[in-house]
Design a protein around this motif. Sequence first.
Motif, PDB file in Angstrom:
ATOM      1  N   PRO A 146      26.190  20.717  17.712  1.00  0.00           N
ATOM      2  CA  PRO A 146      26.794  22.055  17.901  1.00  0.00           C
ATOM      3  C   PRO A 146      28.130  22.169  17.148  1.00  0.00           C
ATOM      4  N   GLU A 147      28.404  23.368  16.671  1.00  0.00           N
ATOM      5  CA  GLU A 147      29.635  23.637  15.952  1.00  0.00           C
ATOM      6  C   GLU A 147      30.749  24.012  16.939  1.00  0.00           C
ATOM      7  N   ILE A 148      31.970  23.645  16.581  1.00  0.00           N
ATOM      8  CA  ILE A 148      33.121  23.979  17.430  1.00  0.00           C
ATOM      9  C   ILE A 148      33.524  25.426  17.146  1.00  0.00           C
ATOM     10  N   PRO A 149      33.561  26.275  18.139  1.00  0.00           N
ATOM     11  CA  PRO A 149      33.934  27.674  17.912  1.00  0.00           C
ATOM     12  C   PRO A 149      35.382  27.797  17.425  1.00  0.00           C
ATOM     13  N   ARG A 150      35.645  28.876  16.679  1.00  0.00           N
ATOM     14  CA  ARG A 150      36.989  29.124  16.162  1.00  0.00           C
ATOM     15  C   ARG A 150      37.980  29.383  17.305  1.00  0.00           C
ATOM     16  N   ARG A 182      33.663  27.271  29.116  1.00  0.00           N
ATOM     17  CA  ARG A 182      32.804  28.392  28.765  1.00  0.00           C
ATOM     18  C   ARG A 182      32.824  28.682  27.264  1.00  0.00           C
ATOM     19  N   VAL A 183      33.908  28.323  26.597  1.00  0.00           N
ATOM     20  CA  VAL A 183      34.023  28.652  25.182  1.00  0.00           C
ATOM     21  C   VAL A 183      32.983  27.926  24.332  1.00  0.00           C
ATOM     22  N   TYR A 184      32.403  26.804  24.876  1.00  0.00           N
ATOM     23  CA  TYR A 184      31.404  26.023  24.124  1.00  0.00           C
ATOM     24  C   TYR A 184      29.971  26.338  24.542  1.00  0.00           C
ATOM     25  N   HIS A 185      29.723  27.181  25.517  1.00  0.00           N
ATOM     26  CA  HIS A 185      28.369  27.392  26.026  1.00  0.00           C
ATOM     27  C   HIS A 185      27.446  27.940  24.946  1.00  0.00           C
ATOM     28  N   GLN A 186      27.837  28.938  24.240  1.00  0.00           N
ATOM     29  CA  GLN A 186      26.963  29.556  23.238  1.00  0.00           C
ATOM     30  C   GLN A 186      26.661  28.590  22.103  1.00  0.00           C
ATOM     31  N   ALA A 187      27.637  27.803  21.712  1.00  0.00           N
ATOM     32  CA  ALA A 187      27.404  26.832  20.626  1.00  0.00           C
ATOM     33  C   ALA A 187      26.407  25.772  21.060  1.00  0.00           C
ATOM     34  N   VAL A 188      26.469  25.303  22.305  1.00  0.00           N
ATOM     35  CA  VAL A 188      25.532  24.289  22.807  1.00  0.00           C
ATOM     36  C   VAL A 188      24.127  24.867  22.894  1.00  0.00           C
ATOM     37  N   ARG A 189      23.975  26.109  23.376  1.00  0.00           N
ATOM     38  CA  ARG A 189      22.633  26.716  23.453  1.00  0.00           C
ATOM     39  C   ARG A 189      22.026  26.862  22.053  1.00  0.00           C
ATOM     40  N   ALA A 190      22.815  27.340  21.125  1.00  0.00           N
ATOM     41  CA  ALA A 190      22.289  27.544  19.771  1.00  0.00           C
ATOM     42  C   ALA A 190      21.860  26.238  19.137  1.00  0.00           C
ATOM     43  N   ALA A 191      22.570  25.142  19.403  1.00  0.00           N
ATOM     44  CA  ALA A 191      22.198  23.852  18.811  1.00  0.00           C
ATOM     45  C   ALA A 191      20.940  23.289  19.461  1.00  0.00           C
ATOM     46  N   MET A 192      20.818  23.335  20.794  1.00  0.00           N
ATOM     47  CA  MET A 192      19.669  22.741  21.482  1.00  0.00           C
ATOM     48  C   MET A 192      18.390  23.546  21.232  1.00  0.00           C
ATOM     49  N   MET A 193      18.502  24.840  20.968  1.00  0.00           N
ATOM     50  CA  MET A 193      17.299  25.609  20.668  1.00  0.00           C
ATOM     51  C   MET A 193      16.684  25.217  19.326  1.00  0.00           C
TER      52      MET A 193
END
Length: 215
Positions: A146-150, A182-193
């Motif tokens: 997963p990428e680290i959000p800005r 919470r700031v990393y939730h979307q990045a983790v979902r996008a990577a695991m999908m």
Amino acid sequence: MDLSYDSKAKSNPRRLIGFAAVVVLHIFIFYALVSGLARSALQIVKKPLEAKIVQEILPPPPPPPPPPPPKQIKQPEAPKVEAPPPPYVPPPEVTPPPTAAPAITEVSPAPPPVEYKIAPPPPVMAPPPGPAKADIGVACPTQVKPEIPRKALQEGVSGVVRAEALISNGVVKEVTVLSGPRVYHQAVRAAMMQYKCVSGGGDIKAQQEFEFKID
């Protein structure tokens, strides 16, 4: 045309009478001054005037009010003496007449005991088997980091994110984030999908932790 004084006087007798009255008045004043009548009149005027003070007659004061009548002193009343109550006399006891007990002619037999049967509880249905647990490294050998959000970089947020993936026939169907920032939730979902997993006979669940550190 002009008329002389004598003709005017003859024509207006009122003026002639007035003129004569004025002449007589002057002659009387001259005579009074010579004879001293005026001096006596001045002396009469010069006499001192006497002033008398007339006192106002006041009405007599009203008579004083009569004194109030003397108060009557009440005599203390004698205490009332109550008569003592009469002595208590108990009423005479009345004994009821003896009654004969009823004769028992027939004894009915006792009813048989009733048996109550308790029904057994219904069997507990076992919950349907859920997806089996598996290791994410074995179930999905091909993974995407997963990428680290800005926003996390700007705020300097670090932490550990724990997520669970539902895998069916080698494809990640759903990702549930269990804990973490919470700031990393979307990045983790996008990577695991995007994981490539091994196909199996049924659905499996696998958990994974992601540690994010920002220096």
